[in-house]
Write an enzyme that holds these catalytic residues in place. Structure first.
Site, PDB file in Angstrom:
ATOM      1  N   SER A   1       5.980   0.392 -17.434  1.00 34.13           N
ATOM      2  CA  SER A   1       7.060   0.002 -16.522  1.00 34.13           C
ATOM      3  C   SER A   1       8.357  -0.366 -17.240  1.00 34.13           C
ATOM      4  O   SER A   1       9.430  -0.266 -16.655  1.00 34.13           O
ATOM      5  CB  SER A   1       6.605  -1.130 -15.613  1.00 34.13           C
ATOM      6  OG  SER A   1       6.004  -2.147 -16.364  1.00 34.13           O
TER       7      SER A   1
ATOM      8  N   CYS B   1      11.504 -13.478  -3.601  1.00 32.39           N
ATOM      9  CA  CYS B   1      10.705 -13.918  -4.755  1.00 32.39           C
ATOM     10  C   CYS B   1      11.569 -14.431  -5.903  1.00 32.39           C
ATOM     11  O   CYS B   1      11.065 -15.096  -6.814  1.00 32.39           O
ATOM     12  CB  CYS B   1       9.774 -12.805  -5.217  1.00 32.39           C
ATOM     13  SG  CYS B   1      10.627 -11.313  -5.764  1.00 32.39           S
TER      14      CYS B   1
ATOM     15  N   ASP C   1      10.457  -5.776 -20.642  1.00 31.23           N
ATOM     16  CA  ASP C   1       9.529  -5.564 -19.534  1.00 31.23           C
ATOM     17  C   ASP C   1      10.306  -5.671 -18.227  1.00 31.23           C
ATOM     18  O   ASP C   1      11.418  -6.207 -18.194  1.00 31.23           O
ATOM     19  CB  ASP C   1       8.391  -6.595 -19.573  1.00 31.23           C
ATOM     20  CG  ASP C   1       7.124  -6.082 -18.881  1.00 31.23           C
ATOM     21  OD1 ASP C   1       7.156  -4.989 -18.277  1.00 31.23           O
ATOM     22  OD2 ASP C   1       6.091  -6.777 -18.953  1.00 31.23           O
ATOM     23  N   ASP C   2       9.690  -5.169 -17.156  1.00 33.69           N
ATOM     24  CA  ASP C   2      10.384  -5.204 -15.872  1.00 33.69           C
ATOM     25  C   ASP C   2      10.393  -6.597 -15.264  1.00 33.69           C
ATOM     26  O   ASP C   2      11.344  -6.980 -14.587  1.00 33.69           O
ATOM     27  CB  ASP C   2       9.737  -4.221 -14.888  1.00 33.69           C
ATOM     28  CG  ASP C   2       8.291  -4.589 -14.609  1.00 33.69           C
ATOM     29  OD1 ASP C   2       7.441  -4.302 -15.466  1.00 33.69           O
ATOM     30  OD2 ASP C   2       8.023  -5.195 -13.559  1.00 33.69           O
TER      31      ASP C   2
ATOM     32  N   GLY D   1      -1.872   1.570  -4.665  1.00 29.32           N
ATOM     33  CA  GLY D   1      -3.091   0.909  -4.213  1.00 29.32           C
ATOM     34  C   GLY D   1      -4.320   1.541  -4.802  1.00 29.32           C
ATOM     35  O   GLY D   1      -4.479   2.759  -4.751  1.00 29.32           O
TER      36      GLY D   1
ATOM     37  N   CYS E   1      13.324  -4.188  -0.232  1.00 31.44           N
ATOM     38  CA  CYS E   1      12.655  -4.930  -1.316  1.00 31.44           C
ATOM     39  C   CYS E   1      13.167  -4.408  -2.657  1.00 31.44           C
ATOM     40  O   CYS E   1      12.959  -3.245  -2.999  1.00 31.44           O
ATOM     41  CB  CYS E   1      11.149  -4.710  -1.219  1.00 31.44           C
ATOM     42  SG  CYS E   1      10.241  -5.237  -2.676  1.00 31.44           S
TER      43      CYS E   1
ATOM     44  N   CYS F   1       0.809  -1.197   0.000  1.00 30.28           N
ATOM     45  CA  CYS F   1       0.000   0.000   0.000  1.00 30.28           C
ATOM     46  C   CYS F   1       0.851   1.258   0.000  1.00 30.28           C
ATOM     47  O   CYS F   1       2.074   1.197  -0.031  1.00 30.28           O
ATOM     48  CB  CYS F   1      -0.871   0.017   1.248  1.00 30.28           C
ATOM     49  SG  CYS F   1      -1.747  -1.519   1.516  1.00 30.28           S
TER      50      CYS F   1
ATOM     51  N   ASN G   1       1.800  -0.268   5.446  1.00 30.15           N
ATOM     52  CA  ASN G   1       2.271  -0.889   4.203  1.00 30.15           C
ATOM     53  C   ASN G   1       3.232  -2.001   4.591  1.00 30.15           C
ATOM     54  O   ASN G   1       4.234  -1.743   5.257  1.00 30.15           O
ATOM     55  CB  ASN G   1       2.983   0.165   3.344  1.00 30.15           C
ATOM     56  CG  ASN G   1       3.685  -0.440   2.130  1.00 30.15           C
ATOM     57  OD1 ASN G   1       4.625   0.135   1.629  1.00 30.15           O
ATOM     58  ND2 ASN G   1       3.239  -1.591   1.653  1.00 30.15           N
ATOM     59  N   GLY G   2       2.901  -3.210   4.195  1.00 32.05           N
ATOM     60  CA  GLY G   2       3.768  -4.339   4.535  1.00 32.05           C
ATOM     61  C   GLY G   2       2.944  -5.518   4.983  1.00 32.05           C
ATOM     62  O   GLY G   2       1.731  -5.561   4.770  1.00 32.05           O
TER      63      GLY G   2
ATOM     64  N   CYS H   1       5.717 -13.689  -2.787  1.00 39.92           N
ATOM     65  CA  CYS H   1       6.131 -12.627  -1.865  1.00 39.92           C
ATOM     66  C   CYS H   1       5.251 -12.704  -0.632  1.00 39.92           C
ATOM     67  O   CYS H   1       4.033 -12.728  -0.742  1.00 39.92           O
ATOM     68  CB  CYS H   1       5.970 -11.260  -2.524  1.00 39.92           C
ATOM     69  SG  CYS H   1       6.300  -9.899  -1.367  1.00 39.92           S
TER      70      CYS H   1
ATOM     71  N   TYR I   1       9.640  -2.565 -10.119  1.00 36.56           N
ATOM     72  CA  TYR I   1       8.276  -2.413 -10.605  1.00 36.56           C
ATOM     73  C   TYR I   1       7.409  -1.442  -9.823  1.00 36.56           C
ATOM     74  O   TYR I   1       6.700  -0.623 -10.393  1.00 36.56           O
ATOM     75  CB  TYR I   1       7.572  -3.773 -10.633  1.00 36.56           C
ATOM     76  CG  TYR I   1       6.091  -3.652 -10.925  1.00 36.56           C
ATOM     77  CD1 TYR I   1       5.641  -3.366 -12.211  1.00 36.56           C
ATOM     78  CD2 TYR I   1       5.145  -3.773  -9.909  1.00 36.56           C
ATOM     79  CE1 TYR I   1       4.294  -3.213 -12.476  1.00 36.56           C
ATOM     80  CE2 TYR I   1       3.798  -3.626 -10.174  1.00 36.56           C
ATOM     81  CZ  TYR I   1       3.377  -3.350 -11.459  1.00 36.56           C
ATOM     82  OH  TYR I   1       2.052  -3.188 -11.716  1.00 36.56           O
TER      83      TYR I   1
ATOM     84  N   CYS J   1      15.898  -7.851   0.224  1.00 37.20           N
ATOM     85  CA  CYS J   1      14.949  -8.964   0.268  1.00 37.20           C
ATOM     86  C   CYS J   1      14.845  -9.468  -1.162  1.00 37.20           C
ATOM     87  O   CYS J   1      14.383  -8.758  -2.056  1.00 37.20           O
ATOM     88  CB  CYS J   1      13.576  -8.517   0.774  1.00 37.20           C
ATOM     89  SG  CYS J   1      12.405  -9.897   0.805  1.00 37.20           S
TER      90      CYS J   1
END
Ligand code: AMP
Length: 483
Positions: free
Chosen positions: A297, A451, A360-361, A41, A250, A14, A115-116, A397, A256, A448
Site C-alpha cells: 500500500s 476517523c 506507509d499509507d 473482503g 470516504c 465489502c 457495502n457500508g 470508523c 488504503y 467523510c
C-alpha cells in the site's frame, strides 16, 4: 469497545457487483469480478443469479477461489445476478452474515449485496420485528431486504426503493436483484464507491472499476450519490431518488482500501496516492539516503515522494511474503506482531548503513510501524524516519471500515511526538487533511473525515457531527405513493 456500542450490527466493508446480460450466463463473469474485488473482503464470497423463473444462490466462506467449485458455478443459472465479497470483522467470523442476502417473498425474489453500514438499522429492525418479520442475522443488509420486500407488496420497484431510502440512514452501496432485474443504489452522500460498466453483451455495477476492466468492459461513470440505476442488457435507467447538497466520500478508500488501478469518483486511485506522496514531501520531506515503501500500500506514495524530492533514491527495502494474510485482523496483539515479521523481511543491501525514510499509507494500532522500525534498525539502518500518507487516525470508523476501537488507536491518546516515541522512529510526520482534500479535488464538506477529525457526516450517538445532518424519519409510511 466503543465502536460496537453505537453502530448497529457488524460493520460491513465489502465488494459488490451486479450484471445483466442478453445471451450470456452471469455466474462466471460475476465470479471473475469478485476475484477483482477480493481485496475488499476475504471472509466470504457469494453469488445470486436469476434464470427468469427462479433465483439461485451460493455463498461460501473464505476467498473467492475457495468459496466456489465448478459445480457451484454450473448451478448458478441465469443471465442476471449479483455478487459479494465480505470483509473480515475483528473477532467473529459468522456465516449468517455472508452475502448476498437472498429471500423469496410474495411479490418475487430479492437478493442484496451491501457495502457500508447503516446507523439506524436497529430502530428499523425493531419496528419490522414488531410487525412480525423474522430475522436470521444481526446484519443491516437483512433489515434493508425486509423493508424493501414490505414496500414491494404495495408499490413498484422504484418507489419501493425510494421509500426504503427514506428510512435507512448511513452508508450503503448496494447491488440488488429483484427477480431478473438488477439495480445499483448508492447512498445520498456517496460514502462508498459504486460505478457503472458497459460490457460487450450487457451492463454491470461494481464497487470498483477494476472489476469492469477484468470483464473487458468500459467504465461509463460512477453511480451518483442518491441515485438508483436499473440495469438491462441494453443500458440502464437512472433515477435520482435523493439529492443532498454535500457528499461524504470516504477518503480512506483512496488512501488504503481501493485498488490503485480503480477510478473512484473520477480519480484514478494510483494517481491520488502518488499526489499524496508528493504532498508528503512538500509538507515534511526529509533528505535521507533512500525512501522505501511498506509494500504494497505504501508504494504509490513512496514513488510520488521520491519524485518530488528530486534526489532521494526510491528503494525496495522490504520484501513481502504474499502468502501471509492480513496482519490487521489477527485477534491478539502477539499474533499481529509475529505476523508482521512473517510478512515483511528487509533486503539488507538497500538498508545496511543507510538513513531510511519509510512510507506507509496509515498507522492504525501502530503494530506494523513499530515492528518495521526495529526490523530496519536490526538490518543496519542508521536512521529510520516515518512518513504517513494520511492524517493521524484518532477515531473509529462507523461507516464500514474495520479501524479498531478508539482505545486501540495509537494516535488517539496524545500528540504525534508520543506516537513517534512509542514506535521508536527518528522522526514521524503525517499528511494534513488539507492535502487529502486537495489531492482529491474536493472540499472538506464533501468528504467523510470522521476517523481523522472525530467529526462525522452522519448522526452517530455519542459522536460529533460536522454538518447539518438530514436524518430521514424512520416512520414515513404515510408518504404519498408518488412522493
Ligand atoms: P497498524 O499495524 O495497526 O498500525 O495498521 C496499519 C497497517 O495496516 C498499514 O500498513 C495499513 O496499510 C494497514 N491498514 C490500514 N487500515 C486498515 C484496515 N482498515 N484494514 C486492514 N489493514 C489496514
Amino acid at each position: 469497545m466503543d465502536t460496537g456500542q453505537t453502530v448497529d450490527g457488524p460493520t460491513e466493508k465489502c465488494g459488490v457487483v451486479g450484471v445483466s446480460f442478453r445471451d450470456r450466463d452471469a455466474a462466471r463473469p460475476l465470479y471473475y469480478s469478485l476475484y477483482a474485488l477480493q481485496h475488499r473482503g476475504q471472509e466470504s464470497a457469494g453469488i445470486v443469479t436469476h434464470d427468469g423463473f427462479q433465483q439461485h444462490s451460493h455463498v461460501g466462506m473464505g476467498l473467492v477461489g475457495d468459496a466456489f467449485s465448478e459445480d457451484d458455478l454450473d448451478g448458478l443459472n441465469g443471465r442476471t445476478g449479483i455478487g459479494h465479497v465480505r470483509y473480515p470483522t475483528a473477532g467473529s467470523i459468522d456465516s449468517s452474515c455472508a452475502q448476498p442476502f437472498s429471500v423469496s417473498f410474495k411479490s418475487g425474489s430479492l437478493g442484496l449485496s451491501h457495502n457500508g453500514n447503516l446507523v439506524n438499522a436497529d430502530e428499523i429492525r425493531d419496528e419490522l420485528a414488531g410487525m412480525g418479520h423474522a430475522f436470521t442475522s444481526d446484519g443491516d443488509t437483512e433489515v434493508i431486504a425486509h423493508d424493501l420486500a414490505t414496500n414491494l407488496l404495495n408499490e413498484d420497484l422504484v418507489r419501493a426503493v425510494k421509500h426504503t431510502m427514506n428510512r435507512i440512514h448511513g452508508s450503503y452501496s448496494l447491488a440488488i436483484s429483484h427477480d431478473d432485474t438488477v439495480l445499483g443504489l448508492r447512498d445520498p452522500e456517496g460514502n462508498r464507491p459504486l460505478c457503472i460498466g458497459k460490457l460487450e453483451e450487457g451492463y454491470m455495477v461494481a464497487s470498483e472499476s477494476a472489476a469492469i476492466d477484468t470483464l473487458d468492459g468500459e467504465l461509463v461513470r460512477d453511480v451518483r450519490p442518491g441515485e438508483l440505476v436499473v440495469l438491462s442488457p441494453e443500458g440502464f435507467d437512472s433515477y435520482q431518488l435523493v439529492e443532498r447538497e454535500n457528499t461524504a466520500h470516504c477518503f480512506f478508500e483512496h488512501v488504503y482500501f481501493a485498488r490503485p488501478d480503480s477510478v473512484i469518483d473520477g480519480n484514478l486511485v494510483y494517481e491520488v496516492r502518488r499526489e499524496l506522496g508528493r504532498q508528503l514531501w512538500a509538507e515534511s520531506g526529509i533528505n535521507t539516503d533512500v525512501v522505501m515503501p511498506v509494500p504494497d500500500s505504501g508504494r504509490a506514495f513512496a514513488s510520488g515522494y521520491a519524485e518530488a524530492s528530486e534526489g532521494v533514491e526510491f528503494a525496495e527495502g522490504l520484501m513481502k511474503n504474499r502468502y501471509v494474510g492480513r496482519t490487521f485482523i489477527m485477534p491478539t496483539q502477539d499474533e499481529r506482531e509475529r505476523a508482521v515479521r512473517l510478512k515483511l523481511n528487509p533486503i539488507k543491501s538497500t538498508v545496511e548503513g543507510k538513513s531510511v525514510t519509510l512510507i506507509d499509507d496509515s498507522i492504525v494500532r501502530g503494530t506494523t510501524s513499530n515492528q518495521l522500525v526495529s526490523l530496519l534498525r536490526e538490518a543496519g539502518a542508521t536512521e529510520v524516519h516515518l512518513r504517513i500518507g494520511s492524517p493521524p487516525i484518532t477515531a473509529p470508523c462507523y461507516m464500514g471500515i474495520n479501524m479498531a476501537t478508539r482505545e486501540e488507536l495509537i494516535a488517539a491518546g496524545g500528540p504525534v511526538e508520543d506516537v513517534e516515541e512509542e514506535i521508536g522512529a527518528d522522526s514521524l510526520a503525517y499528511l494534513s487533511v488539507d492535502a487529502i482534500a486537495e489531492a482529491l479535488g474536493e472540499d472538506h464538506d464533501d468528504l467523510c473525515l470522521g476517523c481523522v477529525t472525530g467529526e462525522y457526516p452522519y448522526e452517530i450517538s455519542g459522536e460529533e457531527t460536522d454538518r447539518d445532518v438530514e436524518r430521514p424519519r424512520t416512520d414515513d409510511r404515510e408518504l404519498p405513493a408518488d412522493d
